[in-house]
Design a protein around this motif. Sequence first.
Motif, mmCIF file in Angstrom:
data_model
loop_
_atom_site.group_PDB
_atom_site.id
_atom_site.type_symbol
_atom_site.label_atom_id
_atom_site.label_comp_id
_atom_site.label_asym_id
_atom_site.label_seq_id
_atom_site.Cartn_x
_atom_site.Cartn_y
_atom_site.Cartn_z
ATOM 1 N N ALA A 176 56.257 42.083 62.570
ATOM 2 C CA ALA A 176 57.698 41.810 62.666
ATOM 3 C C ALA A 176 58.377 42.972 63.392
ATOM 4 N N TYR A 177 57.949 44.195 63.063
ATOM 5 C CA TYR A 177 58.536 45.367 63.725
ATOM 6 C C TYR A 177 58.254 45.316 65.235
ATOM 7 N N ARG A 178 57.014 44.931 65.594
ATOM 8 C CA ARG A 178 56.667 44.853 67.040
ATOM 9 C C ARG A 178 57.641 43.944 67.782
ATOM 10 N N GLY A 179 57.925 42.794 67.183
ATOM 11 C CA GLY A 179 58.857 41.840 67.797
ATOM 12 C C GLY A 179 60.245 42.447 67.932
ATOM 13 N N PHE A 180 60.689 43.135 66.889
ATOM 14 C CA PHE A 180 62.037 43.729 66.905
ATOM 15 C C PHE A 180 62.108 44.856 67.935
ATOM 16 N N ASN A 181 61.040 45.648 67.998
ATOM 17 C CA ASN A 181 60.990 46.770 68.947
ATOM 18 C C ASN A 181 61.096 46.255 70.384
ATOM 19 N N TYR A 182 60.432 45.120 70.644
ATOM 20 C CA TYR A 182 60.486 44.499 71.972
ATOM 21 C C TYR A 182 61.898 43.966 72.248
ATOM 22 N N GLU A 183 62.478 43.344 71.237
ATOM 23 C CA GLU A 183 63.841 42.803 71.386
ATOM 24 C C GLU A 183 64.836 43.941 71.672
ATOM 25 N N ILE A 184 64.651 45.066 71.001
ATOM 26 C CA ILE A 184 65.533 46.222 71.227
ATOM 27 C C ILE A 184 65.453 46.627 72.699
ATOM 28 N N ALA A 185 64.225 46.768 73.209
ATOM 29 C CA ALA A 185 64.047 47.247 74.589
ATOM 30 C C ALA A 185 64.661 46.262 75.586
ATOM 31 N N GLU A 186 64.410 44.982 75.370
ATOM 32 C CA GLU A 186 64.948 43.984 76.301
ATOM 33 C C GLU A 186 66.477 43.934 76.238
ATOM 34 N N THR A 187 67.024 44.099 75.034
ATOM 35 C CA THR A 187 68.486 44.041 74.874
ATOM 36 C C THR A 187 69.154 45.267 75.493
ATOM 37 N N LEU A 188 68.522 46.429 75.278
ATOM 38 C CA LEU A 188 69.168 47.667 75.723
ATOM 39 C C LEU A 188 68.900 48.019 77.190
ATOM 40 N N ALA A 189 67.970 47.295 77.839
ATOM 41 C CA ALA A 189 67.588 47.686 79.209
ATOM 42 C C ALA A 189 68.807 47.850 80.142
ATOM 43 N N PRO A 190 69.763 46.906 80.171
ATOM 44 C CA PRO A 190 70.883 47.079 81.128
ATOM 45 C C PRO A 190 71.711 48.333 80.849
ATOM 46 N N THR A 191 71.998 48.607 79.575
ATOM 47 C CA THR A 191 72.829 49.799 79.298
ATOM 48 C C THR A 191 72.005 51.081 79.445
ATOM 49 N N TRP A 192 70.710 50.987 79.175
ATOM 50 C CA TRP A 192 69.839 52.151 79.380
ATOM 51 C C TRP A 192 69.885 52.540 80.865
ATOM 52 N N GLN A 193 69.868 51.524 81.739
ATOM 53 C CA GLN A 193 69.930 51.804 83.183
ATOM 54 C C GLN A 193 71.297 52.369 83.567
ATOM 55 N N ARG A 194 72.357 51.804 82.981
ATOM 56 C CA ARG A 194 73.713 52.279 83.296
ATOM 57 C C ARG A 194 73.899 53.729 82.833
ATOM 58 N N ARG A 195 73.220 54.108 81.755
ATOM 59 C CA ARG A 195 73.357 55.456 81.187
ATOM 60 C C ARG A 195 72.354 56.453 81.769
ATOM 61 N N ARG A 196 71.688 56.071 82.834
ATOM 62 C CA ARG A 196 70.596 56.884 83.360
ATOM 63 C C ARG A 196 71.010 58.345 83.603
ATOM 64 N N THR A 197 72.153 58.564 84.240
ATOM 65 C CA THR A 197 72.564 59.937 84.561
ATOM 66 C C THR A 197 72.757 60.745 83.278
ATOM 67 N N ASP A 198 73.411 60.144 82.269
ATOM 68 C CA ASP A 198 73.621 60.855 80.990
ATOM 69 C C ASP A 198 72.278 61.174 80.337
ATOM 70 N N ILE A 199 71.392 60.177 80.335
ATOM 71 C CA ILE A 199 70.089 60.355 79.669
ATOM 72 C C ILE A 199 69.307 61.484 80.344
ATOM 73 N N GLU A 200 69.313 61.497 81.668
ATOM 74 C CA GLU A 200 68.542 62.534 82.368
ATOM 75 C C GLU A 200 69.189 63.908 82.232
ATOM 76 N N ARG A 201 70.528 63.964 82.144
ATOM 77 C CA ARG A 201 71.190 65.263 81.963
ATOM 78 C C ARG A 201 70.725 65.870 80.635
ATOM 79 N N ILE A 202 70.677 65.024 79.604
ATOM 80 C CA ILE A 202 70.269 65.512 78.270
ATOM 81 C C ILE A 202 68.777 65.845 78.258
#
Length: 283
Positions: A8-34
């Motif tokens: 069940a966790y594997r499924g949720f972990n995958y759902e998290i990644a797929e859901t967050l992918a667009p904002t993860w990309q939008r936050r790229r500069t912040d993420i790399e600065r940190i």
Amino acid sequence: MAKSALDAYRGFNYEIAETLAPTWQRRRTDIERISAPVREWMLRELVPHPGDTLLELAAGNGDTGFEAAGLVGEKGRVIVSDFSPGMLDGARRIGAELGVANVDYRVLDAEKIELEDNSVDGVLCRFGYMLMADAAAALAETRRVLRPGGRLVLAVWGAPESNPFFALVGMKLVQRGHISPPEPPPAPGIFAMANAEYTAALLQEAGFGEVRTEEIPVYFVLPDADEYLKFVVDSAGPLAMALRALPDNEREAIDNDLKESLAPFKTEDGYRLPGVALCAVGA
Ligand SMILES: C[S@@+](CC[C@H](N)C(=O)[O-])C[C@H]1O[C@@H](n2cnc3c(N)ncnc32)[C@H](O)[C@@H]1O
């Protein structure tokens, strides 16, 4: 964790990644600065050589792998991989924008790496293993695909008390009954591999004979208090999912409470929250 709970966790972990992918990309500069000090430590410790084939697991936007691609030269290759097609699409687009030519993009689950034994010279994985359902299996798979003498370099998050960016909101969500308190390792989670002895032992059990760990400090710099929860909602995996599911009034209440908790981190220009990454190298 029971097998059904892990699945069940594997499924949720995958759902998290797929859901967050667009904002993860939008936050790229912040993420790399940190994350820059962590990325730099990892590449230094990997000691890549021109012509090497490297594998980046759980690559997200792929920035660690792209920098490694510059170090292995035209004759070298980096396989930038993630189990989330959404994350990998972002990495592919970013790689094209950067003009990185010696990179292959692969959807790969780190727990079952679809590569031959002894096929890569080095492996990078930044902020990935602690989220995997079975980090021990992923590390054994990593050892299997690494050539003898090849190095694994990884980063995970250190202890909650050293990482208020995640811990403040995590505690608040637990207090208000929106998530369960974290289970002790080996249950996966943001802090699942925070203990250096535990992580070193995991690497040794996976077959890495020489293991070294080091704590690398990072800083989350925010222009104002409003930005804190927005950034968490955009980027912080399970915490982001819990916050996104809340009704507006409850999210607002949490936001207000958290603004008070940020007071110790106030600077002249905004807020500066310290953090610690636990980094490890195994050979
Ligand atoms: C916190 S993000 C880190 C991304 C990137 N490495 C970075 O440091 O910016 C975690 C990444 O792990 C990936 N991931 C989680 N479990 C995975 C698994 N079992 N196999 C491959 N990737 C996984 C997610 O899709 C996500 O991209």
